[in-house]
Motif scaffolding. Structure first.
Motif, PDB file in Angstrom:
ATOM      1  N   GLY A 103      -0.644  -4.197  -1.905  1.00  0.00           N
ATOM      2  CA  GLY A 103      -0.720  -4.254  -0.453  1.00  0.00           C
ATOM      3  C   GLY A 103      -1.511  -5.432   0.072  1.00  0.00           C
ATOM      4  N   VAL A 104      -2.354  -6.013  -0.779  1.00  0.00           N
ATOM      5  CA  VAL A 104      -3.148  -7.166  -0.348  1.00  0.00           C
ATOM      6  C   VAL A 104      -2.249  -8.367  -0.065  1.00  0.00           C
ATOM      7  CG1 VAL A 104      -4.927  -8.806  -1.118  1.00  0.00           C
ATOM      8  CG2 VAL A 104      -5.271  -6.368  -1.437  1.00  0.00           C
ATOM      9  N   THR A 105      -1.057  -8.378  -0.635  1.00  0.00           N
ATOM     10  CA  THR A 105      -0.120  -9.465  -0.325  1.00  0.00           C
ATOM     11  C   THR A 105       0.227  -9.470   1.164  1.00  0.00           C
ATOM     12  OG1 THR A 105       1.780  -8.061  -0.901  1.00  0.00           O
ATOM     13  CG2 THR A 105       0.873  -9.442  -2.646  1.00  0.00           C
ATOM     14  N   ALA A 106       0.395  -8.274   1.737  1.00  0.00           N
ATOM     15  CA  ALA A 106       0.673  -8.186   3.173  1.00  0.00           C
ATOM     16  C   ALA A 106      -0.525  -8.680   3.977  1.00  0.00           C
ATOM     17  CB  ALA A 106       1.015  -6.750   3.560  1.00  0.00           C
ATOM     18  N   ALA A 107      -1.723  -8.369   3.501  1.00  0.00           N
ATOM     19  CA  ALA A 107      -2.935  -8.854   4.161  1.00  0.00           C
ATOM     20  C   ALA A 107      -2.999 -10.381   4.112  1.00  0.00           C
ATOM     21  CB  ALA A 107      -4.166  -8.252   3.501  1.00  0.00           C
ATOM     22  N   GLY A 108      -2.563 -10.947   2.999  1.00  0.00           N
ATOM     23  CA  GLY A 108      -2.525 -12.405   2.880  1.00  0.00           C
ATOM     24  C   GLY A 108      -1.578 -13.035   3.889  1.00  0.00           C
ATOM     25  N   MET A 109      -0.494 -12.340   4.195  1.00  0.00           N
ATOM     26  CA  MET A 109       0.453 -12.831   5.200  1.00  0.00           C
ATOM     27  C   MET A 109      -0.191 -12.859   6.577  1.00  0.00           C
ATOM     28  SD  MET A 109       3.700 -10.701   3.700  1.00  0.00           S
ATOM     29  CE  MET A 109       3.964 -10.753   1.914  1.00  0.00           C
ATOM     30  N   GLY A 110      -0.938 -11.784   6.885  1.00  0.00           N
ATOM     31  CA  GLY A 110      -1.643 -11.751   8.154  1.00  0.00           C
ATOM     32  C   GLY A 110      -2.700 -12.833   8.241  1.00  0.00           C
TER      33      GLY A 110
ATOM     34  N   ALA B  99       5.834 -19.904   9.963  1.00  0.00           N
ATOM     35  CA  ALA B  99       6.078 -20.664   8.725  1.00  0.00           C
ATOM     36  C   ALA B  99       5.058 -20.293   7.658  1.00  0.00           C
ATOM     37  CB  ALA B  99       6.023 -22.162   9.012  1.00  0.00           C
ATOM     38  N   ALA B 100       3.799 -20.091   8.064  1.00  0.00           N
ATOM     39  CA  ALA B 100       2.755 -19.701   7.104  1.00  0.00           C
ATOM     40  C   ALA B 100       3.048 -18.335   6.501  1.00  0.00           C
ATOM     41  CB  ALA B 100       1.396 -19.696   7.795  1.00  0.00           C
ATOM     42  N   ILE B 101       3.527 -17.419   7.338  1.00  0.00           N
ATOM     43  CA  ILE B 101       3.897 -16.086   6.842  1.00  0.00           C
ATOM     44  C   ILE B 101       5.051 -16.202   5.847  1.00  0.00           C
ATOM     45  CG2 ILE B 101       4.791 -13.814   7.486  1.00  0.00           C
ATOM     46  CD1 ILE B 101       3.406 -14.260  10.242  1.00  0.00           C
ATOM     47  N   GLN B 102       6.045 -17.013   6.195  1.00  0.00           N
ATOM     48  CA  GLN B 102       7.173 -17.240   5.291  1.00  0.00           C
ATOM     49  C   GLN B 102       6.695 -17.795   3.945  1.00  0.00           C
ATOM     50  OE1 GLN B 102      10.245 -16.179   6.094  1.00  0.00           O
ATOM     51  NE2 GLN B 102      11.229 -17.566   7.553  1.00  0.00           N
ATOM     52  N   ASN B 103       5.797 -18.766   3.993  1.00  0.00           N
ATOM     53  CA  ASN B 103       5.285 -19.380   2.759  1.00  0.00           C
ATOM     54  C   ASN B 103       4.546 -18.354   1.898  1.00  0.00           C
ATOM     55  OD1 ASN B 103       6.296 -21.849   3.574  1.00  0.00           O
ATOM     56  ND2 ASN B 103       4.346 -22.591   4.385  1.00  0.00           N
ATOM     57  N   THR B 104       3.786 -17.480   2.547  1.00  0.00           N
ATOM     58  CA  THR B 104       3.042 -16.458   1.803  1.00  0.00           C
ATOM     59  C   THR B 104       3.991 -15.440   1.188  1.00  0.00           C
ATOM     60  OG1 THR B 104       1.230 -16.726   3.404  1.00  0.00           O
ATOM     61  CG2 THR B 104       1.101 -14.859   1.920  1.00  0.00           C
ATOM     62  N   ILE B 105       5.003 -15.037   1.947  1.00  0.00           N
ATOM     63  CA  ILE B 105       6.003 -14.107   1.406  1.00  0.00           C
ATOM     64  C   ILE B 105       6.655 -14.703   0.164  1.00  0.00           C
ATOM     65  CG2 ILE B 105       8.253 -13.016   1.826  1.00  0.00           C
ATOM     66  CD1 ILE B 105       7.433 -12.734   4.774  1.00  0.00           C
ATOM     67  N   GLY B 106       6.994 -15.971   0.239  1.00  0.00           N
ATOM     68  CA  GLY B 106       7.652 -16.627  -0.883  1.00  0.00           C
ATOM     69  C   GLY B 106       6.751 -16.845  -2.081  1.00  0.00           C
ATOM     70  N   ASN B 107       5.449 -16.698  -1.896  1.00  0.00           N
ATOM     71  CA  ASN B 107       4.498 -16.973  -2.975  1.00  0.00           C
ATOM     72  C   ASN B 107       4.058 -15.722  -3.708  1.00  0.00           C
ATOM     73  OD1 ASN B 107       2.168 -17.707  -4.512  1.00  0.00           O
ATOM     74  ND2 ASN B 107       1.802 -19.439  -3.171  1.00  0.00           N
ATOM     75  N   VAL B 108       3.541 -14.713  -3.005  1.00  0.00           N
ATOM     76  CA  VAL B 108       2.847 -13.597  -3.673  1.00  0.00           C
ATOM     77  C   VAL B 108       3.622 -12.287  -3.707  1.00  0.00           C
ATOM     78  CG1 VAL B 108       0.562 -14.536  -3.203  1.00  0.00           C
ATOM     79  CG2 VAL B 108       1.616 -12.991  -1.533  1.00  0.00           C
ATOM     80  N   THR B 109       4.865 -12.294  -3.278  1.00  0.00           N
ATOM     81  CA  THR B 109       5.633 -11.048  -3.192  1.00  0.00           C
ATOM     82  C   THR B 109       5.670 -10.265  -4.499  1.00  0.00           C
ATOM     83  OG1 THR B 109       7.024 -11.714  -1.347  1.00  0.00           O
ATOM     84  CG2 THR B 109       7.967 -10.125  -2.865  1.00  0.00           C
ATOM     85  N   GLY B 110       5.740 -10.915  -5.644  1.00  0.00           N
ATOM     86  CA  GLY B 110       5.890 -10.206  -6.910  1.00  0.00           C
ATOM     87  C   GLY B 110       4.626  -9.606  -7.487  1.00  0.00           C
ATOM     88  N   MET B 111       3.498  -9.709  -6.811  1.00  0.00           N
ATOM     89  CA  MET B 111       2.234  -9.191  -7.348  1.00  0.00           C
ATOM     90  C   MET B 111       2.270  -7.659  -7.394  1.00  0.00           C
ATOM     91  SD  MET B 111      -1.662  -9.772  -5.964  1.00  0.00           S
ATOM     92  CE  MET B 111      -1.704 -11.536  -6.360  1.00  0.00           C
ATOM     93  N   ILE B 112       2.137  -7.091  -8.571  1.00  0.00           N
ATOM     94  CA  ILE B 112       2.227  -5.639  -8.712  1.00  0.00           C
ATOM     95  C   ILE B 112       0.870  -4.976  -8.480  1.00  0.00           C
ATOM     96  CG2 ILE B 112       4.153  -5.762 -10.340  1.00  0.00           C
ATOM     97  CD1 ILE B 112       2.070  -4.979 -12.539  1.00  0.00           C
ATOM     98  N   CYS B 113       0.927  -3.698  -8.147  1.00  0.00           N
ATOM     99  CA  CYS B 113      -0.273  -2.874  -8.028  1.00  0.00           C
ATOM    100  C   CYS B 113      -0.395  -2.027  -9.281  1.00  0.00           C
ATOM    101  CB  CYS B 113      -0.189  -1.971  -6.800  1.00  0.00           C
ATOM    102  SG  CYS B 113      -1.520  -0.746  -6.730  1.00  0.00           S
ATOM    103  N   ASP B 114      -1.462  -2.240 -10.041  1.00  0.00           N
ATOM    104  CA  ASP B 114      -1.707  -1.394 -11.213  1.00  0.00           C
ATOM    105  C   ASP B 114      -2.986  -0.590 -11.001  1.00  0.00           C
ATOM    106  OD1 ASP B 114      -3.207  -3.709 -11.331  1.00  0.00           O
ATOM    107  OD2 ASP B 114      -3.236  -3.803 -13.511  1.00  0.00           O
ATOM    108  N   GLY B 115      -3.132  -0.099  -9.776  1.00  0.00           N
ATOM    109  CA  GLY B 115      -4.228   0.805  -9.462  1.00  0.00           C
ATOM    110  C   GLY B 115      -5.436   0.120  -8.873  1.00  0.00           C
TER     111      GLY B 115
END
Length: 424
Positions: A314-321, A339-355
């Motif tokens: 979920g921190v990826t969404a925070a990074g977009m904000g 554009a910054a939000i787009q760039n962040t989406i394209g960068n960190v989207t695959g980060m998984i949550c392992d607790g």
């Protein structure tokens, strides 16, 4: 959207929380169940969804040394105040910890996985020498949907399948455009809660920098800046302060934070990279408050579609904000924020949550760095194009794709992550 509606969204989604919200929610369910029965506790049984187990298994609890679902439930049942909601564990003592551990050592507390399709589900049964009760929390960390005493329902409430606290119709009109326009014209009195989020979250960030918590990610970054190994710039400032806040929170600091959409760690990641950048740039307090408001609202907008718990971090969404807010601090306009939000989406989207655990601070650091990088690229008129990956020309469609991936595309991944965690 009217300004009062956006103010209401902030009021519902910015909540002061003490401790990671997953073990706190377990403690809340246990405290609620215990409040409906009398007598000495003989048994506590916890059943939770996989995502709750994943985030409650290893994270620290404020002021305590022990961890785990069973410990959170024992603390809640023995010492928690259900009226305090996400501050249910406020004011715990060493004696409270000792009593909870004793209950576990006596074999009176059990925990396991619930048979449910819900991602956020907690069921706690408390049996005493006189009666028993059951409390269920689902879909939201404070959403109590059922309380039973001796098998008879005494309370049915809450809302099924709610992603966040705000009504769905209030969120339908929420777009990046309207968020931006509202933030620019909002009276500062409407941003009092945002200002409070800066104060609370900065305090735990400074605590992480001065103390010894978890992996000391933020502190290590700061120390290497002093050594001259890392540059003293906006990116390292954002990484250091935000990661330090996560270091302290994940290791069980007793300081409260302002959570964003049910997540304290996310609240930290939404505010502190922006605060650090604002302080580095020496902007006015008003500009910093408006920037943090922008970060909060962009993240709420994304999380309203993404959901509270997922196989993606979920921190990826925070990074977009945060990326959009940093553009605003650097005098960028609406299109550059998108554009910054787009760039962040394209960068960190695959980060998984392992607790939830100490290592979350590293993910907070990563997303803070990406937020700055994405903002700088956007300010230089560089934006990931719609020919790349699942990015669209329209940022709102890119957000929808990101959220679909988190909700629909990662269920098997989520199950495998939990399996790997439980097999250790």
């Amino acid at each position: 959207m009217g300004k009062n509606k956006i103010s209401a969204i902030l009021e519902k989604e910015l909540v002061i929380a003490l401790g990671c919200t997953e073990p706190v929610a377990i403690a809340l369910a246990a405290a609620t169940a215990k409040s409906y029965v009398t007598g000495q506790i003989e048994e506590i049984n916890v059943k939770a969804s996989g995502n709750i187990i994943k985030n409650a298994k290893s994270v620290g609890i404020p002021g305590m040394t022990a961890k785990g679902l069973d410990f959170a439930a024992a603390l809640g049942a023995l010492s928690g105040d259900p009226n305090q909601q996400l501050k249910v564990l406020n004011g715990l003592t060493i004696e409270d910890e000792r009593m909870a551990i004793k209950l576990i050592e006596e074999g009176k507390v059990t925990a396991g996985q619930a048979d449910t399709t819900k991602r956020l589900y907690i069921e706690v049964i408390v049996r005493t020498d006189k009666q028993y009760s059951r409390a269920i929390i689902s879909d939201n960390h404070t959403n109590i949907t059922l309380i039973e005493v001796d098998g008879k329902a005494v309370y049915r409430g809450g809302c099924e399948n709610i992603g966040i606290q705000t009504d769905e119709e209030e969120l339908e009109a929420l777009t990046i455009n309207e968020i931006y326009e509202w933030v620019l014209q909002a009276d500062l009195t409407e941003l009092a809660l945002v200002k409070r989020s800066i104060e609370l979250n900065r305090m735990i960030g400074m605590e992480g920098l001065s103390g010894n918590y978890g992996l000391n990610v933020g502190k290590t970054i700061k120390e290497n800046v002093k050594k001259g190994i890392l540059s003293d710039d906006i990116a390292t400032s954002a990484m250091s302060l935000a990661a330090a806040g996560s270091d302290a929170r994940m290791a069980g600091s007793i300081l409260p934070v302002m959570a964003n959409t049910g997540s304290g760690n996310q609240g930290i990641a939404v505010t502190l990279p922006v605060v650090a950048a604002a302080e580095k740039l020496q902007v006015s307090e008003e500009k910093m408050i408006r920037a943090v408001a922008l970060s909060h609202l962009i993240t709420i907008h994304i999380k309203s579609k993404f959901g509270r718990l997922s196989a993606l971090c979920g921190v990826t969404a925070a990074g977009m904000g945060a990326s959009g807010a940093i553009v605003y601090l650097l005098e960028g306009g609406l299109q550059q924020i998108k554009a910054a939000i787009q760039n962040t989406i394209g960068n960190v989207t695959g980060m998984i949550c392992d607790g939830a655990k100490a290592g979350c601070a590293m993910k907070v650091s990563t997303c803070s760095n990406v937020a700055v990088q994405s903002a700088l690229l956007a300010l230089n008129h560089q934006e990931i194009q719609s020919t790349d990956g699942f990015i669209h020309d329209d940022v709102e469609k890119s957000i929808e794709s990101f959220c679909k991936l988190g909700n629909e595309g990662t269920r098997q991944t989520d199950e495998l992550i939990l399996k790997l965690m439980m097999e250790k």
